[in-house]
Scaffold this active site. Structure first.
Site, PDB file in Angstrom:
ATOM      1  N   GLY A  89     -58.456-102.322  21.945  1.00 42.01           N
ATOM      2  CA  GLY A  89     -58.323-103.971  21.776  1.00 42.01           C
ATOM      3  C   GLY A  89     -59.345-104.770  21.705  1.00 42.01           C
ATOM      4  N   HIS A  90     -60.498-104.666  22.356  1.00 40.84           N
ATOM      5  CA  HIS A  90     -61.297-105.740  22.315  1.00 40.84           C
ATOM      6  C   HIS A  90     -62.346-105.840  21.121  1.00 40.84           C
ATOM      7  CE1 HIS A  90     -65.313-103.567  23.132  1.00 40.84           C
ATOM      8  NE2 HIS A  90     -64.418-102.635  23.640  1.00 40.84           N
ATOM      9  N   ASN A 117     -69.660 -98.035  13.300  1.00 39.96           N
ATOM     10  CA  ASN A 117     -70.072 -99.035  14.024  1.00 39.96           C
ATOM     11  C   ASN A 117     -71.301 -99.720  13.931  1.00 39.96           C
ATOM     12  OD1 ASN A 117     -70.692 -96.464  15.406  1.00 39.96           O
ATOM     13  ND2 ASN A 117     -71.474 -97.681  16.931  1.00 39.96           N
ATOM     14  N   CYS A 130     -73.110 -99.572  23.120  1.00 40.16           N
ATOM     15  CA  CYS A 130     -73.152 -98.393  24.072  1.00 40.16           C
ATOM     16  C   CYS A 130     -74.741 -97.609  24.279  1.00 40.16           C
ATOM     17  CB  CYS A 130     -72.121 -97.366  23.652  1.00 40.16           C
ATOM     18  SG  CYS A 130     -70.500 -97.890  23.372  1.00 40.16           S
TER      19      CYS A 130
END
Length: 395
Positions: free
Chosen positions: A201-202, A152, A326
């Site tokens: 999903g996002h 990520n 995060c």
């Protein structure tokens, strides 16, 4: 440029209008609980089943192997904790990598406190897992290997098929956190020997608060949330029908547009990388140069502090990140950048820009021009940069 330029799509994406349109009727018109037996609930059941089929098609799985969750972090927790519980009689050893998302790393830390042993396999300077070390780490009591599909922060895509093959040759289950990859690059759970897969999903132009867990038929992991018979008794709780419908629509759009979308994002990505590396000295590209997500760009700028860089970019109307959303509140350098061998002083100057196909060449060029001005300004305030330049000139 007066408008906001959004370059933080790894943190979250804009929900497509078609996705919102597909969701709306399930808030107001077809609001029945799909677990109910009466006819009014039938429309919700059909919508959930359709979304399940769409998810399965996207990764070449069977619909009955798809489970809906509250997001990628829940799916990651489910994969590790439930596998640990279900296979504890075989062993208590799990293998992962040093650059996983914190949903994996923090879960592993939790499991260590419960008596499990975790091996953290290192990666090379590009963020690729070292396959020889991975295989050497497997023991008779190893029950699970969990390695993300794509990172990520730096965008590096792992050799997932090779990892899955190694796992299966040794009779070990393989889970992959595919949150950043799902809907962005081709995935095939059969060809890649994947037993469990997490998605959200996002991250793919769908809604927040909904995710997917793929569990291969025959994998005997247990329920993660108890309290009802939903999701074939494996994940209790009333279905988030609008969210599931939205993620299903997003997956459908992702499948139909993946090739063209990737082509467009790679075009923008390469333009951005080439301009920055050519026009801003003492800059490092993080991650693999070619085996990387289509939309991911990660730099480290020497003699620059990442937080100041982000604040000045924001003032210029540009949304970026120093790494994972995060951990954006942390002052510590990224664990991913440290894992690929960067020293603290360089890792602190990181910038992640993640694009979408809706970005324009004009936006990318504006971003580069603003970056050049900002970095020149920040380096101008750095005594370390001043000393470095003086030494370079005298050398």
């Amino acid at each position: 440029m007066s408008k906001t330029i959004y370059l933080d799509n790894a943190a979250t994406t804009q929900m497509y209008p078609e996705v919102l349109e597909a969701m709306l009727p399930y808030f107001t018109e077809y609001y029945g609980n799909p677990s109910a037996i009466y006819t009014f609930a039938e429309e919700g059941r059909r919508a959930v089943d359709k979304a399940r089929r769409t998810m399965a098609e996207l990764i070449h799985a069977k619909p009955e192997e798809i489970y809906f969750t509250g997001g990628g972090s829940e799916s990651d927790n489910w994969a590790l904790k439930a596998t640990a519980e279900a296979y504890a009689s075989k062993g208590k050893h799990i293998i992962t990598s040093t650059i996983e998302h914190h949903a994996i790393l923090h879960t592993c830390a939790y499991l260590e406190k419960q008596g499990y042993e975790i091996t953290y396999v290192k990666v090379d300077e590009n963020g690729k897992i070292k396959l020889d070390e991975l295989e050497a780490a497997i023991r008779p009591d190893t029950i699970l290997i969990s390695v993300m599909t794509a990172n990520n922060e730096i965008g590096t895509i792992q050799p997932v098929a090779e990892i899955g093959k190694i796992a299966h040759e040794h009779g070990v289950l393989f889970h992959t956190d595919a949150v950043q990859a799902f809907g962005h690059i081709p995935l095939d759970v059969e060809e890649m020997h994947i037993d469990m897969l997490s998605a959200s999903g996002h991250k793919m132009n769908g809604p927040k608060g909904v995710g997917v867990m793929y569990i291969r038929k025959g994998v005997k992991i247990l329920s993660f949330i108890h309290g009802g018979a939903q999701e074939r008794k494996r994940r209790a709780g009333t279905h988030n029908v609008p969210g599931i419908v939205g993620m299903g629509k997003a997956a459908e759009l992702a499948k139909d547009t993946m090739s063209e979308r990737s082509r467009r994002e790679i075009e923008l990505r390469e333009h951005l990388i080439e301009r920055v590396l050519e026009e801003i000295p003492y800059t490092r590209l993080n991650g693999d140069r070619t085996d990387r997500l289509p939309n991911n760009v990660s730099f480290c700028f020497r003699f620059v502090e990442g937080e100041s860089l982000l604040i000045l970019l924001d003032q210029a109307g540009i949304c970026g990140s120093s790494g994972s959303a995060c951990t954006s509140g942390s002052l510590d350098p990224s664990h991913v950048l440290l894992a690929i061998g960067l020293p603290h002083e360089i890792a602190h100057g990181s910038l992640r820009l993640t694009l979408s196909e809706k970005n324009t060449l004009e936006e990318i060029d504006y971003t580069v021009e603003e970056l050049k001005k900002i970095i020149e300004r920040l380096r101008g305030m750095s005594p370390l940069y001043e000393d470095f330049v003086r030494k370079q000139k005298s050398a």
